[in-house]
Design a protein around this motif. Structure first.
Motif, PDB file in Angstrom:
ATOM      1  N   LEU A  16       0.820  -1.203   0.000  1.00  0.00           N
ATOM      2  CA  LEU A  16       0.000   0.000   0.000  1.00  0.00           C
ATOM      3  C   LEU A  16       0.861   1.264   0.000  1.00  0.00           C
ATOM      4  CD1 LEU A  16      -2.791  -0.988   2.570  1.00  0.00           C
ATOM      5  CD2 LEU A  16      -3.052  -0.735   0.090  1.00  0.00           C
ATOM      6  N   GLU A  17       1.907   1.245   0.807  1.00  0.00           N
ATOM      7  CA  GLU A  17       2.791   2.409   0.871  1.00  0.00           C
ATOM      8  C   GLU A  17       3.507   2.632  -0.458  1.00  0.00           C
ATOM      9  OE1 GLU A  17       3.142   4.745   2.884  1.00  0.00           O
ATOM     10  OE2 GLU A  17       2.057   4.052   4.641  1.00  0.00           O
ATOM     11  N   GLU A  18       3.830   1.511  -1.127  1.00  0.00           N
ATOM     12  CA  GLU A  18       4.470   1.627  -2.436  1.00  0.00           C
ATOM     13  C   GLU A  18       3.527   2.284  -3.448  1.00  0.00           C
ATOM     14  OE1 GLU A  18       7.690   1.416  -4.891  1.00  0.00           O
ATOM     15  OE2 GLU A  18       7.605   0.845  -2.767  1.00  0.00           O
ATOM     16  N   GLN A  19       2.253   1.912  -3.365  1.00  0.00           N
ATOM     17  CA  GLN A  19       1.247   2.521  -4.245  1.00  0.00           C
ATOM     18  C   GLN A  19       1.060   4.004  -3.933  1.00  0.00           C
ATOM     19  OE1 GLN A  19      -0.455   1.461  -6.866  1.00  0.00           O
ATOM     20  NE2 GLN A  19       0.457  -0.587  -6.870  1.00  0.00           N
ATOM     21  N   PRO A 164      -9.149  15.815  -7.724  1.00  0.00           N
ATOM     22  CA  PRO A 164      -9.946  14.885  -6.912  1.00  0.00           C
ATOM     23  C   PRO A 164      -9.750  13.430  -7.300  1.00  0.00           C
ATOM     24  CG  PRO A 164     -11.361  16.182  -8.370  1.00  0.00           C
ATOM     25  CD  PRO A 164     -10.004  16.796  -8.415  1.00  0.00           C
ATOM     26  N   LEU A 165      -9.464  13.160  -8.564  1.00  0.00           N
ATOM     27  CA  LEU A 165      -9.205  11.782  -9.000  1.00  0.00           C
ATOM     28  C   LEU A 165      -7.934  11.243  -8.339  1.00  0.00           C
ATOM     29  CD1 LEU A 165     -10.012  12.063 -12.827  1.00  0.00           C
ATOM     30  CD2 LEU A 165     -11.494  11.237 -10.985  1.00  0.00           C
ATOM     31  N   LEU A 166      -6.906  12.087  -8.280  1.00  0.00           N
ATOM     32  CA  LEU A 166      -5.660  11.674  -7.639  1.00  0.00           C
ATOM     33  C   LEU A 166      -5.846  11.483  -6.130  1.00  0.00           C
ATOM     34  CD1 LEU A 166      -3.169  13.988  -9.575  1.00  0.00           C
ATOM     35  CD2 LEU A 166      -3.210  11.485  -9.639  1.00  0.00           C
ATOM     36  N   MET A 167      -6.639  12.354  -5.508  1.00  0.00           N
ATOM     37  CA  MET A 167      -6.882  12.205  -4.069  1.00  0.00           C
ATOM     38  C   MET A 167      -7.675  10.945  -3.758  1.00  0.00           C
ATOM     39  SD  MET A 167      -7.495  16.083  -2.557  1.00  0.00           S
ATOM     40  CE  MET A 167      -8.480  16.782  -3.889  1.00  0.00           C
ATOM     41  N   LYS A 168      -8.657  10.638  -4.583  1.00  0.00           N
ATOM     42  CA  LYS A 168      -9.441   9.410  -4.387  1.00  0.00           C
ATOM     43  C   LYS A 168      -8.557   8.175  -4.569  1.00  0.00           C
ATOM     44  CE  LYS A 168     -13.917  11.264  -5.867  1.00  0.00           C
ATOM     45  NZ  LYS A 168     -14.962  11.231  -6.928  1.00  0.00           N
ATOM     46  N   LYS A 172      -7.465   5.173  -1.650  1.00  0.00           N
ATOM     47  CA  LYS A 172      -7.661   3.728  -1.843  1.00  0.00           C
ATOM     48  C   LYS A 172      -6.512   2.930  -1.228  1.00  0.00           C
ATOM     49  CE  LYS A 172      -8.670   2.294  -5.962  1.00  0.00           C
ATOM     50  NZ  LYS A 172      -8.696   2.233  -7.449  1.00  0.00           N
ATOM     51  N   TYR A 173      -5.357   3.571  -1.098  1.00  0.00           N
ATOM     52  CA  TYR A 173      -4.167   2.863  -0.593  1.00  0.00           C
ATOM     53  C   TYR A 173      -3.683   3.438   0.740  1.00  0.00           C
ATOM     54  CZ  TYR A 173      -4.221   1.218  -5.393  1.00  0.00           C
ATOM     55  OH  TYR A 173      -4.608   0.666  -6.591  1.00  0.00           O
ATOM     56  N   THR A 174      -4.574   4.152   1.433  1.00  0.00           N
ATOM     57  CA  THR A 174      -4.207   4.771   2.711  1.00  0.00           C
ATOM     58  C   THR A 174      -4.970   4.094   3.848  1.00  0.00           C
ATOM     59  OG1 THR A 174      -3.851   6.895   1.604  1.00  0.00           O
ATOM     60  CG2 THR A 174      -4.106   6.940   3.992  1.00  0.00           C
ATOM     61  N   ILE A 175      -4.238   3.544   4.825  1.00  0.00           N
ATOM     62  CA  ILE A 175      -4.907   2.885   5.953  1.00  0.00           C
ATOM     63  C   ILE A 175      -5.541   3.939   6.864  1.00  0.00           C
ATOM     64  CG2 ILE A 175      -3.381   0.871   5.894  1.00  0.00           C
ATOM     65  CD1 ILE A 175      -1.903   2.029   8.305  1.00  0.00           C
ATOM     66  N   SER A 176      -6.578   3.537   7.557  1.00  0.00           N
ATOM     67  CA  SER A 176      -7.363   4.478   8.358  1.00  0.00           C
ATOM     68  C   SER A 176      -6.581   5.092   9.513  1.00  0.00           C
ATOM     69  CB  SER A 176      -8.620   3.789   8.893  1.00  0.00           C
ATOM     70  OG  SER A 176      -8.269   2.642   9.659  1.00  0.00           O
ATOM     71  N   THR A 177      -5.518   4.399   9.998  1.00  0.00           N
ATOM     72  CA  THR A 177      -4.731   4.953  11.108  1.00  0.00           C
ATOM     73  C   THR A 177      -3.687   5.969  10.652  1.00  0.00           C
ATOM     74  OG1 THR A 177      -3.235   3.052  10.950  1.00  0.00           O
ATOM     75  CG2 THR A 177      -5.024   2.926  12.570  1.00  0.00           C
ATOM     76  N   ASN A 178      -3.476   6.050   9.354  1.00  0.00           N
ATOM     77  CA  ASN A 178      -2.545   7.039   8.823  1.00  0.00           C
ATOM     78  C   ASN A 178      -3.214   8.409   8.898  1.00  0.00           C
ATOM     79  OD1 ASN A 178      -0.998   8.756   7.110  1.00  0.00           O
ATOM     80  ND2 ASN A 178      -0.251   6.989   5.957  1.00  0.00           N
TER      81      ASN A 178
END
Length: 333
Positions: A16-19, A164-168, A172-178
């Motif tokens: 996920l971090e790589e993405q 907004p497309l880039l933020m969305k 998708k690859y950001t965990i909720s605790t980040n």
């Protein structure tokens, strides 16, 4: 926008971090490309054309494009610093929050509202002004991106749609605790809300007016001046008879500052009707518009022979009379 659930393995988290790193690099690369292309256009066309057209015409076509480019150029360093030092757990939402501030939206709101006029007026301005056209042709010949004038003018609006497309995609690859999950969601929500507000504030009537005038301009023969002007309004278009021409019908096109009397091109394509302008009456040259006997309307002018038009009924005459007198009243206000 939902972020990724917390229940994932270390290998999944690393993926996920790589993405996330890939997406923020894409953000930076596309931002730098946008700035480079637009700065080249500003220096190659916008600045060079300032002395070739009036201030009003220049502002109508290019609006505040130079200011937008300068704003992005100045903020690019902050974006690059964050991404160059990127590591697992880094955030980008706070940087974007700084980018999309009130100054950003003031610049883009102004450009967006003006864009409908720029799109319509650019072709006619190039046709009317050979020096401006030469600058654009010269720039296009040397421009490696090969975008073209219309594409450059559309770039700021297209860039806004990309954020907004880039933020969305990032979410998708950001965990909720980040912390970035909260930051990105907050920025994205505000961004989309502002976009809706701007879109709702766009003058749809002005856009429809410009589109209608553009259609008329494409069908018109024998009138060399550009019809599409920022402040020009189409008030009415319809058929009346012109007295003295054995009852021949004429297409009357009434604008806020101009009246065109036209006939149908007899040699034109039946599927694409062409109009030949036979008379052009600037409102500034009209003295009075009055009702005559029965169903006639007389247009008294300073510089040309008076024009008498004949409607089919008194009701139609009265309706046309009101419309024809409107630009005279607007002129005197």
């Amino acid at each position: 926008m939902q972020s990724v659930s917390l229940t994932i393995s270390d290998s999944q988290l690393a993926s996920l971090e790589e993405q996330r790193k890939y997406i923020v690099q894409e953000l930076l690369e596309t931002e730098m490309t946008y700035i480079q292309q637009m700065m080249a256009f500003v220096h190659g066309v916008v600045l060079k054309s300032k002395n070739l057209v009036s201030r009003k015409e220049h502002d109508t076509i290019f609006s505040n494009l130079e200011e937008i480019c300068q704003y992005h150029h100045e903020y690019q360093a902050k974006l690059k610093d964050r991404i160059d030092s990127w590591e697992d757990g880094s955030t980008i939402g706070d940087v974007l929050d700084g980018l999309f501030n009130s100054n950003f939206w003031d610049l883009y709101r102004r450009y967006w509202k003006n864009s409908i006029f720029a799109t319509h007026l650019c072709p006619s301005m190039r046709k009317k002004n050979s020096a401006l056209n030469e600058i654009i042709i010269s720039f296009n010949a040397e421009d490696k991106s090969k975008l073209g004038m219309e594409s450059y003018l559309a770039q700021p609006i297209q860039r806004i749609a990309r954020y907004p497309l880039l933020m969305k995609e990032m979410l998708k690859y950001t965990i909720s605790t980040n912390p970035d999950a909260f930051l990105l969601n907050q920025v994205l929500t505000g961004f989309q809300s502002t976009l809706v507000d701007i879109n709702n504030s766009i003058d749809k009537a002005a856009e429809d007016n410009f589109t209608s005038i553009a259609t008329i301009e494409r069908s018109l023969i024998g009138y060399s001046e550009p019809l599409r002007e920022r402040d020009r309004q189409l008030l009415r278009q319809g058929t009346l008879e012109e007295k003295g021409l054995l009852g021949k019908s004429r297409e009357i096109i009434l604008f806020s500052d101009l009246i065109l009397v036209c006939k149908t091109d007899p040699d034109g394509d039946s599927k694409k009707r062409k109009l030949i302008a036979t008379k052009s009456l600037p409102v500034q040259d009209i003295i009075t518009v009055t009702a005559e006997k029965r169903v006639e309307i007389r247009i008294n002018t300073k510089k040309s022979k008076n024009v008498v038009l004949r409607a089919r009924t008194e009701l139609e005459r009265d309706d046309w009379l009101t419309k024809l007198q409107t630009p005279l009243m607007m002129r005197n206000e």
